[in-house]
Design a protein around this motif. Structure first.
Motif, mmCIF file in Angstrom:
data_model
loop_
_atom_site.group_PDB
_atom_site.id
_atom_site.type_symbol
_atom_site.label_atom_id
_atom_site.label_comp_id
_atom_site.label_asym_id
_atom_site.label_seq_id
_atom_site.Cartn_x
_atom_site.Cartn_y
_atom_site.Cartn_z
ATOM 1 N N CYS A 39 46.718 -65.911 17.568
ATOM 2 C CA CYS A 39 47.320 -66.543 16.394
ATOM 3 C C CYS A 39 48.784 -66.898 16.601
ATOM 4 O O CYS A 39 49.419 -67.442 15.695
ATOM 5 N N CYS A 45 45.278 -62.458 14.103
ATOM 6 C CA CYS A 45 44.180 -62.279 15.066
ATOM 7 C C CYS A 45 43.953 -60.807 15.424
ATOM 8 O O CYS A 45 42.849 -60.410 15.762
ATOM 9 N N GLY A 46 44.980 -60.009 15.380
ATOM 10 C CA GLY A 46 44.833 -58.580 15.683
ATOM 11 C C GLY A 46 44.613 -58.288 17.157
ATOM 12 O O GLY A 46 44.310 -57.158 17.533
ATOM 13 N N CYS A 48 46.778 -58.362 19.531
ATOM 14 C CA CYS A 48 47.962 -57.913 20.257
ATOM 15 C C CYS A 48 48.250 -56.426 20.009
ATOM 16 O O CYS A 48 49.362 -55.974 20.207
ATOM 17 N N CYS A 93 53.128 -58.207 17.983
ATOM 18 C CA CYS A 93 53.896 -59.402 17.608
ATOM 19 C C CYS A 93 54.779 -59.111 16.399
ATOM 20 O O CYS A 93 55.704 -59.855 16.108
HETATM 21 FE FE1 FES Z 1 47.896 -62.328 16.495
HETATM 22 FE FE2 FES Z 1 49.748 -60.438 16.782
HETATM 23 S S1 FES Z 1 48.183 -60.561 15.325
HETATM 24 S S2 FES Z 1 49.419 -62.159 17.963
#
Ligand code: FES
Length: 677
Positions: A39, A45-46, A48, A93
């Motif tokens: 993302c 997106c989770g 990372c 992130c």
């Molecule tokens: Fe997507 Fe951190 S949640 S890069």
């Protein structure tokens, strides 16, 4: 001035100092630690996720604590509410360095946990795949800014993800506008970049936020094809499947398939179609099992011996049928799945590992990548036994490789009662050295044949034949119990002692099983095993000569055969050199695992490409010493080699005495030649 905090990443051990307030993901990237992100740091997106390791790490001079990282931010709180963020997990992130930290980047992150069906084999492959998903939000079209839809996507990919000079797959052009509108000006792009220096390509586009990308790792064996569906985003193996290679109908072994191509002009095409169809079917199977859309498959890695490699790529393998065994291509092959008629996402790429030599293929390269003799200080022997045994020996200083034509005897072919490993096949054998009575175990039952309940447990599957692992055991047990001499001759005199020894013409046989079906181990069977094992050992011995060593430190047995074979019996037969038994291990489908490594981390692609150029190839057929080693290796365990480590663990029969009372060690003097000394 206070020093910048020290951040150490696990499991890689990479470390560096960063100013307070640096996002953890930026610190990781600066150090070359791979952290997935789809993302682009939006917290959706989770992928990372990371974890702070708390405590004093004296070795590294770091005291790490959750107080040294920013408190949960709004993006993390939102993600935790919508999805599942396990306690202690952070989004790298959205978390910032505030003090010294030890950060763990979990390699096997499950975001879509429901699709994970099959546990992997425990080893973790650090990820750095060739394909990345990149989510972007694109400006709506504007009459005053006549930049095309695709151009605006590209511009965003450059601004947010740093991709410049992107190439676009042609098949996307007609679809861009529909996809962009379906996603309401949000799209996820799949970018393929195999080498850091190569131009990246936009290979797929999905409307909106898309969080699924899969790869295929496939080992095309001459007997079986094994295929794994792997998540490129988590590294997990989602599903695996296998099938027998349909090319078998064109010829059981490799050379008969090459002959078929030589004699039938249409033969090559037929075999290429057969293998590609089988692979497409397997892909359908794993996708159905894991509920994965084939459109989400974006990268595929294939390995196989040189002939399978060529046939899969549609290359005529005729040149591999004879010296100088010229490969059409020996380096790694980069291709499109659609060019090889593999039906997944149209933009999906194929990577094939390099071949080591005309007889030692991309499968051996994958086994080498998996086991890593070139990363060791010790001398590691890696053996992949099939109808052709591929052998790699070496350490970080020098690695040599060869193949030996063992033939199909180890797989149960050429043996009178041999069969493939399947329910009902005898897989284990023990022979009482006093009575010469055997006991067996069959696939499908856990009982030995002398245990109560055996007849019951095998009543439906029957006792139908002897599979490869048991052929090794039965011949080795016959040797250990004195039924056969070290030269492999069945001792007819024992017929007086046991009705298990029966005469058939001019030779004797051993009755292994009396049931509905009588199973005999004939003199010709013992010979077939001797020939196969002598070919393997002679190849190994040549490589040891090249390395200037008389013993190896470790042995890895790859392949299905290696999985079921008992190393002790393999050594009693003299299939492999003397070695501490605890340093001999079966490594399963190492070729498939090597393919997975190359799929999940493009660094491994560079490693094996570099290693292959350094491996010295030995052509056994051209080596003058092959014949001598072969003749010595016909004996059990060997005419010359003493096998002292094995002798400590197994009571080996006394070596044969010559007429003058000396031990027949196979030396020229013993053979009637003149002593050189
Ligand atoms: Fe997507 Fe951190 S949640 S890069």
């Amino acid at each position: 001035m206070t020093e910048n905090p020290l951040v150490l990443f696990m499991p890689s051990g990479k470390r560096g100092r960063f100013p307070k307030g640096t996002p953890v993901i930026d610190a990781a990237r600066e150090l070359g630690v791979y952290v997935e992100s789809v993302c682009g740091g939006r917290g959706i997106c989770g992928r990372c996720q990371c974890e702070v390791q708390e405590g004093k790490f004296a070795k590294h001079g770091i005291t790490s604590s959750n107080d040294h990282i920013s408190v949960l931010g709004p993006k993390e709180i939102r993600y935790a509410e919508k999805r599942d963020l396990k306690a202690g997990r952070r989004l790298s992130c959205s978390a910032y360095v505030q003090g010294d930290l030890v950060i763990d980047i979990p390699q096997d992150l499950q975001v879509n946990a429901q699709v994970v069906r099959k546990a992997d084999d425990g080893r973790i492959i650090e990820r750095n795949p060739a394909v990345h998903l990149c989510y972007v939000e694109v400006e709506e079209p504007d009459m005053h800014k006549p930049l095309g839809d695709l151009d605006r996507i590209m511009a965003q990919l450059e601004t947010e993800w740093g991709y410049t000079d992107l190439m676009i797959d042609q098949h996307l052009l007609p679809q861009v506008q529909k996809i962009l509108r379906a996603g309401e000006w949000k799209v996820t792009a799949a970018i393929h970049q195999d080498m850091d220096s190569s131009r990246p390509s936009l290979i797929a586009l999905y409307p909106g936020f898309h969080n699924e990308a899969y790869g295929i790792a496939c080992d095309i064996g001459s007997t079986t094809i094994a295929l794994h569906l792997v998540s490129l985003l988590s590294g997990s193996t989602i599903a695996s499947s296998g099938t027998s290679n349909p090319q078998i109908r064109f010829g059981e072994d490799l050379m008969s398939r090459v002959s078929y191509v030589m004699m039938n002009p249409e033969g090559r095409e037929g075999m290429t179609t057969a293998v590609r169809t089988a692979i497409n079917n397997l892909i359908q199977n794993v996708c159905t099992e894991a509920n994965v859309d084939t459109q989400n498959i974006l990268d595929l890695v294939f390995v196989g011996n040189p002939i399978m490699h060529h046939l899969f790529l549609g290359i005529d393998p005729t040149e591999l049928g004879g010296a100088p065994f010229a490969l059409a291509v020996s380096g790694a092959v980069h291709s499109w799945a659609s060019d090889q008629e593999i039906f997944v996402n149209k933009g999906a790429r194929i990577y094939m590992l390099p071949c080591i030599a005309g007889h030692v293929g991309a499968d051996a390269a994958a086994v080498t990548l998996c086991e890593g003799p070139h990363r060791q200080d010790k001398q590691m022997l890696v053996v992949d036994v099939g109808t052709n045994a591929e052998i790699v020996l070496g350490n970080r200083h020098r690695t040599v490789a060869a193949s030996s034509p063992t033939g199909p005897a180890f797989e149960g072919a050429e043996i009178s009662c041999g069969q493939r490993a399947a329910p009902g096949a005898i897989e284990r054998v023990r022979i009482d050295p006093e009575t010469l009575e055997p006991k067996v175990r069959v696939i499908g039952s856990t009982l030995w044949s002398d245990e109560p309940g055996f007849a019951n447990s095998t009543s439906t599957i029957g006792v139908t034949g002897v599979c490869g692992s048991a052929i090794i055991e039965v011949v080795a047990e016959m040797f250990l119990s004195g039924i056969i001499s070290e030269d492999g001759v069945i001792d007819g005199k024992l017929a007086e002692k046991s009705d298990r020894i029966v005469q058939e013409g001019r030779t004797f046989s051993y009755v292994l099983w009396r049931g509905q079906q009588e199973m005999l181990i004939r003199q010709t069977d013992v010979r077939a095993i001797q020939l196969a094992k002598a070919a393997l050992y002679a190849g190994i011995k040549l490589l040891m000569d090249k390395q200037g060593i008389t013993e190896v430190d470790t042995i890895s047995f790859a392949g299905a055969f290696g999985t079921f074979i008992d190393p002790k019996y393999a050594m009693v037969l003299g299939l492999i050199p003397d070695c501490d038994l605890e340093h001999v291990k079966a490594v399963g489908n190492a070729a498939g695992y090597g393919a997975k490594m190359a799929l999940l981390n493009k660094g491994y692609r560079r490693e094996i490409e570099d290693t292959v150029t350094k491996i010295e190839k030995i052509e056994t057929a051209l080596e003058p010493d092959f014949q001598r080693h072969f003749v010595n290796a016909m004996a059990m365990p060997n005419k010359l080699e003493p096998f002292p480590k094995l002798a400590k663990q197994v009571k080996l029969p006394k070596r044969q005495l010559m007429a003058d009372g000396a031990i027949d060690d196979g030396s020229p003097r013993r053979r009637g030649g003149r002593a050189r000394r």
